[in-house]
Design a protein around this motif. Structure first.
Motif, PDB file in Angstrom:
ATOM      1  N   THR A 168      72.418 -44.311 103.393  1.00 48.12           N
ATOM      2  CA  THR A 168      71.646 -43.749 102.285  1.00 48.12           C
ATOM      3  C   THR A 168      70.269 -44.405 102.225  1.00 48.12           C
ATOM      4  OG1 THR A 168      72.392 -45.360 100.659  1.00 48.12           O
ATOM      5  CG2 THR A 168      73.768 -43.391 100.954  1.00 48.12           C
ATOM      6  N   ALA A 169      69.381 -43.765 101.482  1.00 51.46           N
ATOM      7  CA  ALA A 169      68.025 -44.291 101.349  1.00 51.46           C
ATOM      8  C   ALA A 169      68.028 -45.655 100.660  1.00 51.46           C
ATOM      9  CB  ALA A 169      67.156 -43.312 100.568  1.00 51.46           C
ATOM     10  N   VAL A 170      68.903 -45.841  99.689  1.00 46.03           N
ATOM     11  CA  VAL A 170      68.983 -47.112  98.972  1.00 46.03           C
ATOM     12  C   VAL A 170      69.459 -48.217  99.915  1.00 46.03           C
ATOM     13  CG1 VAL A 170      70.139 -48.339  97.093  1.00 46.03           C
ATOM     14  CG2 VAL A 170      69.368 -45.985  96.755  1.00 46.03           C
ATOM     15  N   GLU A 171      70.485 -47.941 100.726  1.00 45.17           N
ATOM     16  CA  GLU A 171      70.974 -48.926 101.695  1.00 45.17           C
ATOM     17  C   GLU A 171      69.883 -49.285 102.698  1.00 45.17           C
ATOM     18  OE1 GLU A 171      74.292 -46.930 103.436  1.00 45.17           O
ATOM     19  OE2 GLU A 171      75.708 -47.654 101.931  1.00 45.17           O
ATOM     20  N   PHE A 172      69.187 -48.259 103.177  1.00 47.51           N
ATOM     21  CA  PHE A 172      68.105 -48.479 104.136  1.00 47.51           C
ATOM     22  C   PHE A 172      67.030 -49.373 103.525  1.00 47.51           C
ATOM     23  CE2 PHE A 172      64.063 -47.360 106.124  1.00 47.51           C
ATOM     24  CZ  PHE A 172      64.377 -47.471 107.471  1.00 47.51           C
ATOM     25  N   ASN A 173      66.608 -49.052 102.313  1.00 47.92           N
ATOM     26  CA  ASN A 173      65.576 -49.845 101.632  1.00 47.92           C
ATOM     27  C   ASN A 173      66.022 -51.289 101.429  1.00 47.92           C
ATOM     28  OD1 ASN A 173      64.047 -47.556 101.558  1.00 47.92           O
ATOM     29  ND2 ASN A 173      64.363 -47.154  99.395  1.00 47.92           N
ATOM     30  N   ASN A 174      67.275 -51.489 101.032  1.00 50.12           N
ATOM     31  CA  ASN A 174      67.784 -52.847 100.831  1.00 50.12           C
ATOM     32  C   ASN A 174      67.803 -53.643 102.137  1.00 50.12           C
ATOM     33  OD1 ASN A 174      68.134 -52.601  98.070  1.00 50.12           O
ATOM     34  ND2 ASN A 174      70.252 -51.935  98.258  1.00 50.12           N
ATOM     35  N   ARG A 175      68.267 -53.012 103.198  1.00 52.64           N
ATOM     36  CA  ARG A 175      68.350 -53.710 104.488  1.00 52.64           C
ATOM     37  C   ARG A 175      66.971 -54.052 105.031  1.00 52.64           C
ATOM     38  NH1 ARG A 175      71.989 -50.782 108.652  1.00 52.64           N
ATOM     39  NH2 ARG A 175      71.277 -52.532 109.895  1.00 52.64           N
ATOM     40  N   ILE A 176      66.027 -53.142 104.842  1.00 56.24           N
ATOM     41  CA  ILE A 176      64.697 -53.363 105.403  1.00 56.24           C
ATOM     42  C   ILE A 176      63.934 -54.431 104.616  1.00 56.24           C
ATOM     43  CG2 ILE A 176      63.216 -51.689 104.219  1.00 56.24           C
ATOM     44  CD1 ILE A 176      62.442 -50.740 107.082  1.00 56.24           C
ATOM     45  N   GLN A 177      64.202 -54.557 103.307  1.00 54.27           N
ATOM     46  CA  GLN A 177      63.549 -55.582 102.497  1.00 54.27           C
ATOM     47  C   GLN A 177      63.912 -56.989 102.969  1.00 54.27           C
ATOM     48  OE1 GLN A 177      61.222 -55.423 100.114  1.00 54.27           O
ATOM     49  NE2 GLN A 177      61.099 -53.221 100.410  1.00 54.27           N
ATOM     50  N   PHE A 178      65.148 -57.157 103.453  1.00 51.76           N
ATOM     51  CA  PHE A 178      65.578 -58.473 103.930  1.00 51.76           C
ATOM     52  C   PHE A 178      64.906 -58.873 105.242  1.00 51.76           C
ATOM     53  CE2 PHE A 178      69.274 -57.516 101.162  1.00 51.76           C
ATOM     54  CZ  PHE A 178      69.189 -58.649 100.360  1.00 51.76           C
ATOM     55  N   LEU A 179      64.274 -57.927 105.916  1.00 50.78           N
ATOM     56  CA  LEU A 179      63.614 -58.221 107.192  1.00 50.78           C
ATOM     57  C   LEU A 179      62.211 -58.799 107.025  1.00 50.78           C
ATOM     58  CD1 LEU A 179      64.591 -55.084 109.284  1.00 50.78           C
ATOM     59  CD2 LEU A 179      65.582 -57.361 109.401  1.00 50.78           C
ATOM     60  N   ILE A 180      61.620 -58.641 105.857  1.00 48.77           N
ATOM     61  CA  ILE A 180      60.233 -59.065 105.650  1.00 48.77           C
ATOM     62  C   ILE A 180      60.008 -60.539 105.999  1.00 48.77           C
ATOM     63  CG2 ILE A 180      58.414 -59.379 103.915  1.00 48.77           C
ATOM     64  CD1 ILE A 180      59.325 -56.722 102.694  1.00 48.77           C
ATOM     65  N   PRO A 181      60.866 -61.488 105.545  1.00 47.80           N
ATOM     66  CA  PRO A 181      60.616 -62.896 105.919  1.00 47.80           C
ATOM     67  C   PRO A 181      60.625 -63.144 107.432  1.00 47.80           C
ATOM     68  CG  PRO A 181      62.171 -62.778 104.106  1.00 47.80           C
ATOM     69  CD  PRO A 181      61.957 -61.374 104.584  1.00 47.80           C
ATOM     70  N   SER A 182      61.421 -62.383 108.175  1.00 45.35           N
ATOM     71  CA  SER A 182      61.444 -62.588 109.629  1.00 45.35           C
ATOM     72  C   SER A 182      60.273 -61.890 110.319  1.00 45.35           C
ATOM     73  CB  SER A 182      62.772 -62.122 110.219  1.00 45.35           C
ATOM     74  OG  SER A 182      62.969 -60.753 109.988  1.00 45.35           O
ATOM     75  N   LEU A 183      59.633 -60.942 109.644  1.00 44.98           N
ATOM     76  CA  LEU A 183      58.472 -60.269 110.220  1.00 44.98           C
ATOM     77  C   LEU A 183      57.201 -61.118 110.101  1.00 44.98           C
ATOM     78  CD1 LEU A 183      58.956 -56.642 108.857  1.00 44.98           C
ATOM     79  CD2 LEU A 183      59.170 -57.370 111.221  1.00 44.98           C
ATOM     80  N   GLU A 184      57.139 -61.972 109.083  1.00 44.18           N
ATOM     81  CA  GLU A 184      55.924 -62.738 108.823  1.00 44.18           C
ATOM     82  C   GLU A 184      55.479 -63.616 109.997  1.00 44.18           C
ATOM     83  OE1 GLU A 184      56.922 -64.608 105.116  1.00 44.18           O
ATOM     84  OE2 GLU A 184      56.335 -62.840 103.956  1.00 44.18           O
ATOM     85  N   PRO A 185      56.370 -64.402 110.619  1.00 43.65           N
ATOM     86  CA  PRO A 185      55.904 -65.213 111.761  1.00 43.65           C
ATOM     87  C   PRO A 185      55.404 -64.366 112.936  1.00 43.65           C
ATOM     88  CG  PRO A 185      58.064 -65.966 111.009  1.00 43.65           C
ATOM     89  CD  PRO A 185      57.752 -64.706 110.269  1.00 43.65           C
ATOM     90  N   PHE A 186      56.067 -63.241 113.164  1.00 43.32           N
ATOM     91  CA  PHE A 186      55.666 -62.365 114.268  1.00 43.32           C
ATOM     92  C   PHE A 186      54.293 -61.758 113.987  1.00 43.32           C
ATOM     93  CE2 PHE A 186      56.205 -58.216 116.659  1.00 43.32           C
ATOM     94  CZ  PHE A 186      56.061 -58.776 117.913  1.00 43.32           C
ATOM     95  N   ALA A 187      54.072 -61.359 112.737  1.00 40.59           N
ATOM     96  CA  ALA A 187      52.774 -60.796 112.359  1.00 40.59           C
ATOM     97  C   ALA A 187      51.672 -61.843 112.498  1.00 40.59           C
ATOM     98  CB  ALA A 187      52.833 -60.261 110.928  1.00 40.59           C
ATOM     99  N   MET A 188      51.955 -63.085 112.116  1.00 42.79           N
ATOM    100  CA  MET A 188      50.975 -64.155 112.263  1.00 42.79           C
ATOM    101  C   MET A 188      50.663 -64.421 113.733  1.00 42.79           C
ATOM    102  SD  MET A 188      49.479 -65.459 109.669  1.00 42.79           S
ATOM    103  CE  MET A 188      48.908 -67.005 110.330  1.00 42.79           C
ATOM    104  N   LYS A 189      51.692 -64.355 114.566  1.00 46.39           N
ATOM    105  CA  LYS A 189      51.493 -64.577 115.999  1.00 46.39           C
ATOM    106  C   LYS A 189      50.588 -63.497 116.593  1.00 46.39           C
ATOM    107  CE  LYS A 189      53.992 -65.155 120.314  1.00 46.39           C
ATOM    108  NZ  LYS A 189      55.272 -65.052 120.993  1.00 46.39           N
ATOM    109  N   LEU A 190      50.770 -62.267 116.130  1.00 47.24           N
ATOM    110  CA  LEU A 190      49.962 -61.168 116.654  1.00 47.24           C
ATOM    111  C   LEU A 190      48.533 -61.212 116.144  1.00 47.24           C
ATOM    112  CD1 LEU A 190      52.509 -58.212 116.316  1.00 47.24           C
ATOM    113  CD2 LEU A 190      51.774 -59.303 118.431  1.00 47.24           C
TER     114      LEU A 190
END
Length: 168
Positions: free
Chosen positions: A2-24
């Motif tokens: 569902t859209a709610v499940e998708f949104n919840n799962r994707i929100q938890f990824l933000i902290p792991s995206l930050e180092p990769f974004a900084m590296k780029l």
């Protein structure tokens, strides 16, 4: 999913995206913009995500592709076309050559400043500089991890003070 499940799962990824974004991007504000753009693309294309596949890899791929696309656009903006008979591309950025002697002096001063540090600060700082993690330094020097962090912080602070002439 569902859209709610998708949104919840994707929100938890933000902290792991930050180092990769900084590296780029190598810039804090550009990294935040990249994360925001990635999240927008992921949310707006959630129907393209295949349930059961790796969501984290999917989002990281979106981020990498977004960065590459933006980088290519920026590079094209900095290039202009010479319409003379030879029709070649010229990069419009300024080319600047620096004297290597200045950087040699700076490196000598940095090395001397590190050598002048007290040994209790120098050893953890040099180990951290060479790529050791805090816990590895703690184990090798047989001191608490908090002490390692404090000594590295104090070494940096002292080096900043000593090398103040190189601030820009």
């Amino acid at each position: 999913m569902t859209a709610v499940e998708f949104n919840n799962r994707i929100q938890f990824l933000i902290p792991s995206l930050e180092p990769f974004a900084m590296k780029l991007t190598k810039d804090h504000s550009n990294a935040k913009d990249l994360i925001q753009e990635t999240m927008l693309k992921a949310f707006s294309n959630k129907e393209k995500f295949t349930t059961g596949s790796n969501l984290k890899a999917w989002v990281f791929t979106i981020m990498k592709n977004t960065f590459l696309t933006d980088y290519q656009k920026t590079s094209r903006r900095k290039t202009f076309i010479d319409t003379t008979d030879n029709l070649h591309f010229i990069n419009s950025t300024n080319i600047e050559q620096k004297n290597a002697a200045y950087s040699n002096f700076a490196m000598d001063d940095i090395q001397a400043a590190i050598e002048d540090l007290e040994d209790i600060y120098k050893r953890p700082f040099v180990m951290y500089f060479r790529g050791f993690k805090y816990h590895e330094i703690s184990e090798r020097l047989n001191i608490p991890i908090g002490t390692v962090k404090n000594r590295i912080f104090l070494a940096r602070k002292e080096l900043k003070q000593i090398l103040k002439v190189y601030e820009m």
